[in-house]
Design a protein around this motif. Sequence first.
Motif, PDB file in Angstrom:
ATOM      1  N   MET A   1     -57.698 -25.415  27.171  1.00  0.00           N
ATOM      2  CA  MET A   1     -56.347 -25.498  26.617  1.00  0.00           C
ATOM      3  C   MET A   1     -56.296 -24.766  25.284  1.00  0.00           C
ATOM      4  O   MET A   1     -57.254 -24.785  24.518  1.00  0.00           O
ATOM      5  N   GLN A   2     -55.140 -24.138  25.022  1.00  0.00           N
ATOM      6  CA  GLN A   2     -54.916 -23.439  23.768  1.00  0.00           C
ATOM      7  C   GLN A   2     -53.889 -24.191  22.916  1.00  0.00           C
ATOM      8  O   GLN A   2     -53.298 -25.178  23.362  1.00  0.00           O
ATOM      9  N   ALA A   3     -53.690 -23.684  21.708  1.00  0.00           N
ATOM     10  CA  ALA A   3     -52.617 -24.195  20.853  1.00  0.00           C
ATOM     11  C   ALA A   3     -52.048 -23.039  20.061  1.00  0.00           C
ATOM     12  O   ALA A   3     -52.763 -22.080  19.728  1.00  0.00           O
ATOM     13  N   ILE A   4     -50.766 -23.115  19.778  1.00  0.00           N
ATOM     14  CA  ILE A   4     -50.115 -22.141  18.907  1.00  0.00           C
ATOM     15  C   ILE A   4     -49.340 -22.899  17.843  1.00  0.00           C
ATOM     16  O   ILE A   4     -48.545 -23.795  18.151  1.00  0.00           O
ATOM     17  N   ILE A   5     -49.610 -22.563  16.586  1.00  0.00           N
ATOM     18  CA  ILE A   5     -48.997 -23.237  15.443  1.00  0.00           C
ATOM     19  C   ILE A   5     -48.067 -22.261  14.733  1.00  0.00           C
ATOM     20  O   ILE A   5     -48.487 -21.171  14.329  1.00  0.00           O
ATOM     21  N   MET A   6     -46.825 -22.662  14.555  1.00  0.00           N
ATOM     22  CA  MET A   6     -45.841 -21.843  13.839  1.00  0.00           C
ATOM     23  C   MET A   6     -45.942 -22.133  12.338  1.00  0.00           C
ATOM     24  O   MET A   6     -45.627 -23.246  11.899  1.00  0.00           O
ATOM     25  N   ALA A   7     -46.398 -21.144  11.570  1.00  0.00           N
ATOM     26  CA  ALA A   7     -46.655 -21.393  10.151  1.00  0.00           C
ATOM     27  C   ALA A   7     -46.175 -20.246   9.267  1.00  0.00           C
ATOM     28  O   ALA A   7     -46.729 -20.005   8.194  1.00  0.00           O
ATOM     29  N   ALA A   8     -45.131 -19.542   9.688  1.00  0.00           N
ATOM     30  CA  ALA A   8     -44.703 -18.341   8.959  1.00  0.00           C
ATOM     31  C   ALA A   8     -43.715 -18.622   7.832  1.00  0.00           C
ATOM     32  O   ALA A   8     -43.593 -17.816   6.910  1.00  0.00           O
ATOM     33  N   GLY A   9     -43.007 -19.740   7.913  1.00  0.00           N
ATOM     34  CA  GLY A   9     -41.903 -19.987   6.986  1.00  0.00           C
ATOM     35  C   GLY A   9     -42.318 -20.254   5.555  1.00  0.00           C
ATOM     36  O   GLY A   9     -43.463 -20.628   5.267  1.00  0.00           O
ATOM     37  N   LYS A  10     -41.361 -20.100   4.657  1.00  0.00           N
ATOM     38  CA  LYS A  10     -41.610 -20.268   3.225  1.00  0.00           C
ATOM     39  C   LYS A  10     -41.378 -21.697   2.748  1.00  0.00           C
ATOM     40  O   LYS A  10     -41.998 -22.147   1.801  1.00  0.00           O
ATOM     41  N   GLY A  11     -40.455 -22.426   3.381  1.00  0.00           N
ATOM     42  CA  GLY A  11     -40.198 -23.795   2.955  1.00  0.00           C
ATOM     43  C   GLY A  11     -39.364 -23.881   1.692  1.00  0.00           C
ATOM     44  O   GLY A  11     -39.583 -24.755   0.850  1.00  0.00           O
ATOM     45  N   SER A  12     -38.396 -22.977   1.563  1.00  0.00           N
ATOM     46  CA  SER A  12     -37.603 -22.912   0.332  1.00  0.00           C
ATOM     47  C   SER A  12     -36.769 -24.161   0.090  1.00  0.00           C
ATOM     48  O   SER A  12     -36.415 -24.471  -1.054  1.00  0.00           O
ATOM     49  N   ARG A  13     -36.465 -24.923   1.144  1.00  0.00           N
ATOM     50  CA  ARG A  13     -35.642 -26.127   0.969  1.00  0.00           C
ATOM     51  C   ARG A  13     -36.399 -27.253   0.282  1.00  0.00           C
ATOM     52  O   ARG A  13     -35.818 -28.273  -0.079  1.00  0.00           O
ATOM     53  N   LEU A  14     -37.704 -27.069   0.084  1.00  0.00           N
ATOM     54  CA  LEU A  14     -38.513 -28.087  -0.592  1.00  0.00           C
ATOM     55  C   LEU A  14     -38.622 -27.842  -2.093  1.00  0.00           C
ATOM     56  O   LEU A  14     -39.337 -28.556  -2.790  1.00  0.00           O
TER      57      LEU A  14
END
Length: 247
Positions: A1-14
């Motif tokens: 099994m594989q996994a893909i993690i979405m981690a590109a965003g900046k998180g400016s709302r924080l």
Amino acid sequence: MQAIIMAAGKGSRLGNLTDNKPKSFMEIKGFKMIEYNISMLHAFGIRDIIIVTGYQSERFDELTEKIDGIKCVYNPFFEMVNVLGSYFMAKDLLHDDFVYLHADTLCAPEIFKALLQEEGDIILPVDYSPCDEEAMKVKVTDGKVVEINKTMDCETSKGEFIGIAKVGRCVINELNSATVELMKEKAFTSYFEGAVQRVIDKQTFLVKSISTKGYFWSEVDFKEDYQKACALIPDSLVQIAREEFQR
């Protein structure tokens, strides 16, 4: 099994919580959110992991360079596209059943275990509670997800998809084709769930929901989300991270 993690965003709302680091590098009980996700995957035997990066991508490269099985894929267009655009950048690396997750989303081991054990072509954990406009809302009929988006009326939705899913290898070609279609249509603001909806519409694959059953999960988009996650994260999840990263 594989996994893909979405981690590109900046998180400016924080706000100032992410002034000098990617969103998933925020720490909860001494561990980065991305570390919780990596350690959870490893705890359940998933070591073939793709992380799609964007903002401060070099931080992810440094973190993972000594962890076997992780490949970071840089999305140079992360400021111009939404999550589906990041998935597009790594879609051709997927060839097996895989777990899809957002780097800013955490869940209790109980939810993750149930996700992996459930049979179906796409499995979507759903929090069957009233949700707000920001939520990725779902409609479910007899356990099957028939609609998923952020735009549906809160009153008609059954609950919120938590942003972690299991996708069978049999669906990959259809899912990737839907992703390409959306990109060709210039649907650059589309979420990953936009492609999932097109798979649902074909009525070829079984897209099922499972309940979170009240177990902890958290998507950290705002400061109050972060504060809540810090307060409610279960010791079992912290222990998994501690065993992996030895802090």
